[in-house]
Write a protein that holds these residues in place. Structure first.
Motif, PDB file in Angstrom:
ATOM      1  N   VAL A  30       0.812  -1.225   0.000  1.00 48.83           N
ATOM      2  CA  VAL A  30       0.000   0.000   0.000  1.00 48.83           C
ATOM      3  C   VAL A  30       0.845   1.274   0.000  1.00 48.83           C
ATOM      4  O   VAL A  30       0.387   2.336   0.426  1.00 48.83           O
ATOM      5  CB  VAL A  30      -0.996  -0.009   1.186  1.00 48.83           C
ATOM      6  N   GLU A  31       2.050   1.204  -0.507  1.00 53.42           N
ATOM      7  CA  GLU A  31       2.884   2.399  -0.768  1.00 53.42           C
ATOM      8  C   GLU A  31       3.091   3.266   0.474  1.00 53.42           C
ATOM      9  O   GLU A  31       2.928   4.478   0.427  1.00 53.42           O
ATOM     10  CB  GLU A  31       2.249   3.259  -1.896  1.00 53.42           C
ATOM     11  N   VAL A  32       3.463   2.651   1.571  1.00 52.78           N
ATOM     12  CA  VAL A  32       3.773   3.417   2.780  1.00 52.78           C
ATOM     13  C   VAL A  32       5.127   4.124   2.640  1.00 52.78           C
ATOM     14  O   VAL A  32       5.342   5.191   3.198  1.00 52.78           O
ATOM     15  CB  VAL A  32       3.764   2.480   4.013  1.00 52.78           C
ATOM     16  N   PHE A  33       6.036   3.534   1.838  1.00 54.75           N
ATOM     17  CA  PHE A  33       7.396   4.069   1.712  1.00 54.75           C
ATOM     18  C   PHE A  33       7.586   4.798   0.386  1.00 54.75           C
ATOM     19  O   PHE A  33       6.933   4.473  -0.604  1.00 54.75           O
ATOM     20  CB  PHE A  33       8.426   2.928   1.723  1.00 54.75           C
ATOM     21  N   PRO A 191      -5.507  -3.585  -3.338  1.00 54.76           N
ATOM     22  CA  PRO A 191      -4.371  -2.705  -3.678  1.00 54.76           C
ATOM     23  C   PRO A 191      -3.853  -3.020  -5.081  1.00 54.76           C
ATOM     24  O   PRO A 191      -3.784  -4.193  -5.478  1.00 54.76           O
ATOM     25  CB  PRO A 191      -3.329  -3.052  -2.607  1.00 54.76           C
ATOM     26  N   PRO A 192      -3.472  -1.976  -5.846  1.00 55.25           N
ATOM     27  CA  PRO A 192      -3.065  -2.176  -7.246  1.00 55.25           C
ATOM     28  C   PRO A 192      -1.960  -3.209  -7.423  1.00 55.25           C
ATOM     29  O   PRO A 192      -1.983  -3.979  -8.375  1.00 55.25           O
ATOM     30  CB  PRO A 192      -2.597  -0.781  -7.680  1.00 55.25           C
ATOM     31  N   LYS A 193      -0.960  -3.234  -6.510  1.00 57.13           N
ATOM     32  CA  LYS A 193       0.145  -4.186  -6.662  1.00 57.13           C
ATOM     33  C   LYS A 193      -0.323  -5.638  -6.571  1.00 57.13           C
ATOM     34  O   LYS A 193       0.322  -6.541  -7.083  1.00 57.13           O
ATOM     35  CB  LYS A 193       1.183  -3.978  -5.560  1.00 57.13           C
ATOM     36  N   LEU A 194      -1.433  -5.856  -5.863  1.00 66.74           N
ATOM     37  CA  LEU A 194      -1.985  -7.210  -5.766  1.00 66.74           C
ATOM     38  C   LEU A 194      -2.882  -7.495  -6.951  1.00 66.74           C
ATOM     39  O   LEU A 194      -2.883  -8.590  -7.513  1.00 66.74           O
ATOM     40  CB  LEU A 194      -2.774  -7.368  -4.464  1.00 66.74           C
ATOM     41  N   ALA A 195      -3.665  -6.502  -7.340  1.00 60.07           N
ATOM     42  CA  ALA A 195      -4.583  -6.695  -8.470  1.00 60.07           C
ATOM     43  C   ALA A 195      -3.806  -6.973  -9.755  1.00 60.07           C
ATOM     44  O   ALA A 195      -4.244  -7.752 -10.607  1.00 60.07           O
ATOM     45  CB  ALA A 195      -5.464  -5.455  -8.633  1.00 60.07           C
ATOM     46  N   SER A 196      -2.629  -6.354  -9.886  1.00 61.50           N
ATOM     47  CA  SER A 196      -1.841  -6.526 -11.115  1.00 61.50           C
ATOM     48  C   SER A 196      -1.062  -7.838 -11.120  1.00 61.50           C
ATOM     49  O   SER A 196      -0.559  -8.263 -12.152  1.00 61.50           O
ATOM     50  CB  SER A 196      -0.842  -5.378 -11.259  1.00 61.50           C
TER      51      SER A 196
END
Ligand code: SF4
Ligand code: SF4
Length: 350
Positions: A30-33, A191-196
C-alpha cells in the motif's frame, strides 16, 4: 452502536543497519514508503526509505519480513494512536475502516444448541484436536453480533487459527492485517500491486506476470466494501448464523468429511485447491459462493503467519450442508471409521 478507531503503526528504521536496498518499499502493498526501487537487488544504496503514508499501514509485517538486515520494525500503536515514522512528524489522522453499526440480537438458544451438537459430533467422531470454527461474513448494513474486536490487526488466517483454539473474534476492515485476504473477502478495495499480480512475482510465488495475472483472474473475490466484518468463533460458541464451518484436520479426517458429504448422494467432489490464498479463498469463499464442501492444503501466507502444523489441512463446509455432513458422519462413525482405524484389512505380520 459500535464505534471503532483505526489501529496506528509506527514504522521504525534503524539507519545503521539499513542498506537502502528498497525491498521494504517494493513489497509494501500500500505504498507506505517512498524509495527509488529501480535499484532493487543492486548493491547497497545507503539511504533508508522515507515513510510517506504511515496512516495507510496495515501492520502486515511484510516489509519487516523481507528486510534482509532486520533494520525495520512495525510497532502497533493501538487503536486510535497516532501514526508516524520514528523520529518524524505524525502522519495524517485518517480513520479508514472505522465502524459504526447496530448490534444484532443474540442467536436463538436452539441454534446455539444445534451448532454445539454439530461441534461435538465432529470432534467425537473424527477425534479432532482443534475446535471446528464458525465463519460469518457480515454484509455492509447488517447488524453486528456481540463478538470481541481485537485491539490489533490480525490476518484473517490468524483469526481462524485463534478460533480453533477457542477464541472468538470480529474483524472489520480496520482490524484486518492482510491486504490480500481482506480485499478478497470484500472488506476493502484490492491494492493495485496485488490486483496486477506484481507482488506475487516479487515473492517468487509465480513464474511470470502472465501466470500471476491468471491466478488473480481465476481467484474468486467479493465486491469491494460489500462485507462489513468477518466473524470467527468456535462452532460450539457461535454468536451469529455461520456461513461456513472450517475444520482443521489431518488427511484421514478430511477423507471422512468428504465421504460424509457424499454419503447420501454418492457424488464425487470437484475440489478447488491451489496453494494460493488458502483460508480466505479455499476454506471460506469457495464454500460460501459455491455451496459445496472444499479442501485446502494451506498456503504460504497462512503457514508463515501461524503455528499451524505441517500435518494439517483445512476443510470448508457451507452451513447449509452441515446437517447432511453430520448425519453422514454419524453413520460412518458407527462402522466404517472404527473398522478402518482398526486396520481390519492389514495382513497378519510375521
Ligand atoms: S506493515 Fe505492511 S502495510 Fe505496513 S509498511 Fe510494512 S508492508 Fe506496508
Ligand atoms: S528492506 Fe531493510 S535494509 Fe532494505 S531499505 Fe528497507 S529497511 Fe533498509
Amino acid at each position: 452502536m459500535t464505534t471503532l478507531s483505526a489501529v496506528r503503526y509506527l514504522i521504525e528504521v534503524d539507519a545503521e543497519r539499513c542498506t537502502g536496498c528498497g525491498l521494504c518499499a517494493a513489497f509494501c502493498p500500500v505504498e507506505v514508503f517512498a524509495l527509488d526501487i529501480t535499484a532493487l537487488g543492486a548493491a547497497p544504496q545507503g539511504a533508508p526509505p522515507t515513510i510517506v503514508a504511515a496512516e495507510a499501514c496495515w501492520g502486515c509485517e511484510t516489509c519487516a519480513g523481507q528486510c534482509p538486515t532486520g533494520a525495520l520494525r512495525v510497532i502497533a500503536g493501538g487503536a486510535g494512536a497516532p501514526a508516524g515514522a520514528a523520529g518524524g512528524a505524525p502522519a495524517g489522522a485518517s480513520d479508514h475502516g472505522a465502524m459504526q453499526q447496530d448490534k444484532a440480537a443474540p442467536l436463538p438458544a436452539d441454534r446455539v444448541a444445534l451448532f454445539a451438537d454439530w461441534a461435538t459430533t465432529l470432534k467425537d467422531v473424527l477425534q479432532l484436536r482443534w475446535e471446528p470454527v464458525a465463519i460469518s461474513l457480515i454484509p455492509v448494513g447488517e447488524a453486528l453480533p456481540d463478538v470481541p474486536v481485537p485491539d490489533e490487526r490480525l490476518r484473517y488466517c490468524q483469526s481462524l487459527m485463534a478460533a480453533r483454539r477457542g477464541v472468538s473474534l470480529m474483524m472489520p476492515a480496520a482490524r484486518h492485517a492482510c491486504p490480500d485476504g481482506t480485499s478478497i473477502l470484500g472488506l476493502t478495495e484490492m491494492p493495485p500491486k496485488l490486483a496486477s499480480g506484481e507482488l506475487y512475482l516479487l515473492f517468487r510465488k509465480l513464474h511470470s506476470i502472465e501466470a500471476a495475472r491468471r491466478m488473480v483472474h481465476e481467484r474468486p473475490c467479493l465486491p469491494p466494501r460489500s462485507i462489513e466484518a468477518t466473524v470467527v468463533t468456535p462452532l460450539a460458541q457461535a454468536a451469529c448464523e455461520p456461513h461456513v464451518v472450517a475444520v482443521f484436520v489431518q488427511p484421514e479426517q478430511a477423507m471422512w468429511l468428504l465421504m460424509s458429504s457424499s454419503y447420501y448422494t454418492g457424488h464425487r467432489h470437484d475440489l478447488h485447491a491451489s496453494g494460493y490464498n488458502a483460508q480466505c479463498v479455499e476454506t471460506t469463499l469457495l464454500p460460501y459462493q459455491s455451496g459445496k464442501i472444499n479442501v485446502s492444503f494451506g498456503c504460504y501466507g497462512c503457514r508463515a503467519a501461524s503455528d499451524i502444523g505441517d500435518d494439517l489441512m483445512f476443510v470448508g463446509i457451507p452451513t447449509a450442508l452441515m446437517p447432511e455432513v453430520v448425519r453422514g458422519l454419524v453413520e460412518l462413525g458407527s462402522k466404517a471409521i472404527p473398522q478402518s482405524r482398526a486396520k481390519i484389512y492389514l495382513p497378519p505380520m510375521r
